[in-house]
Design a protein around this motif. Sequence first.
Motif, PDB file in Angstrom:
ATOM      1  N   UNK A 290      56.346  27.819  51.765  1.00 38.98           N
ATOM      2  CA  UNK A 290      55.869  29.170  52.046  1.00 38.98           C
ATOM      3  C   UNK A 290      55.285  29.751  50.772  1.00 38.98           C
ATOM      4  N   UNK A 291      54.496  30.796  50.910  1.00 37.89           N
ATOM      5  CA  UNK A 291      53.938  31.520  49.769  1.00 37.89           C
ATOM      6  C   UNK A 291      53.671  32.948  50.214  1.00 37.89           C
ATOM      7  N   UNK A 292      53.569  33.852  49.243  1.00 40.46           N
ATOM      8  CA  UNK A 292      53.293  35.236  49.599  1.00 40.46           C
ATOM      9  C   UNK A 292      52.617  35.940  48.434  1.00 40.46           C
ATOM     10  N   UNK A 293      51.974  37.051  48.734  1.00 40.67           N
ATOM     11  CA  UNK A 293      51.295  37.852  47.730  1.00 40.67           C
ATOM     12  C   UNK A 293      52.267  38.859  47.129  1.00 40.67           C
ATOM     13  N   UNK A 294      52.206  39.011  45.806  1.00 40.46           N
ATOM     14  CA  UNK A 294      53.042  39.986  45.115  1.00 40.46           C
ATOM     15  C   UNK A 294      52.254  40.546  43.943  1.00 40.46           C
TER      16      UNK A 294
END
Length: 321
Positions: A290-294
């Motif tokens: 998984x990956x996400x914007x921060x």
Amino acid sequence: MSESKTLIGPGVSVALVPCPALGDTTLFLRLAWRLQAAGAKVSLASASLASIHEYLPGLEIIGGKPDVVGLAERNDLVICAIDWQVDASLGNVAYLAGKKLPRAFKPEQQPVSLFGYEIAGAHNVICRDPKAGKSMVQWIDLYAEQILGLDLTQPIAGLQAMPVPRADAARRVAIFPTTPHASKNFSCSGFRRLARSLAARGWLVEFVVIPAEQQRLSAEYADYRVHAFADLKGLVDFLRTCSVVISNDSGGGHLGSLMGLRTFTITRRRTDFTWRPGFNELNCVINPVLSFKWLGNTVWRPFIPLRRIVQALPNWKGRQA
């Protein structure tokens, strides 16, 4: 197949001018072997390949900065990375880009001809559809077949007269932990964890970096040998002692694949991303679960499943190489 696509054969002289990046150079080398298999007289203008000329019999390797105009004068056809574009109008020079030609470049205004026949599509991008799932190796082969009319069933030479592998090559792994682009790089701590896990299973792990990084990264990976090579021959000879390459999306993975090694590519991209190593079937792309914007950045490094690499490789602990 048009007439222009049947012209490359014995006696035709073709010069190739790759861009300096190692991954791109391996693609042009693949194209050189395709042309060589068709009987063409092929030269490669590449400073990096000059050091391994002895492994490339039948190809003329020209070191130093490429002289595109001079190559056009001496050859029937030149296929040149767009990085070396010159202002002169040269009717036998085809320009290739990775994914897009410069906006100001107008292919229709610069037709490319060979023996008076126009080569349609000679100016082109290597990857014509990044969503197609093809590797760059497959794309360069399609250019060879569809634009140049080369027969892909003909066997190609590959690297020749290589050093004899070491007795322990089967259990040696080379890790390339950096690229010129920090956003592509997996973390130092992650590579250390991976190296410890592999060493615990009996693998002989060593790191490869560029000379400017060697001092700093020798401290980061203090428990392992950290190599840096002055030229491509040093790197090729070292990889000849290994069976596995682990890298970010970088030239080290492409070179390992070209040499027939098993490769693992760590990237945040999807598993069929275009620039994955593709010279053999022994490549595995390791991307985050998984990956996400921060804060405007993509967080992906903590979610790389390193166990997939460890579990895919044999356990050498207590075994003879």
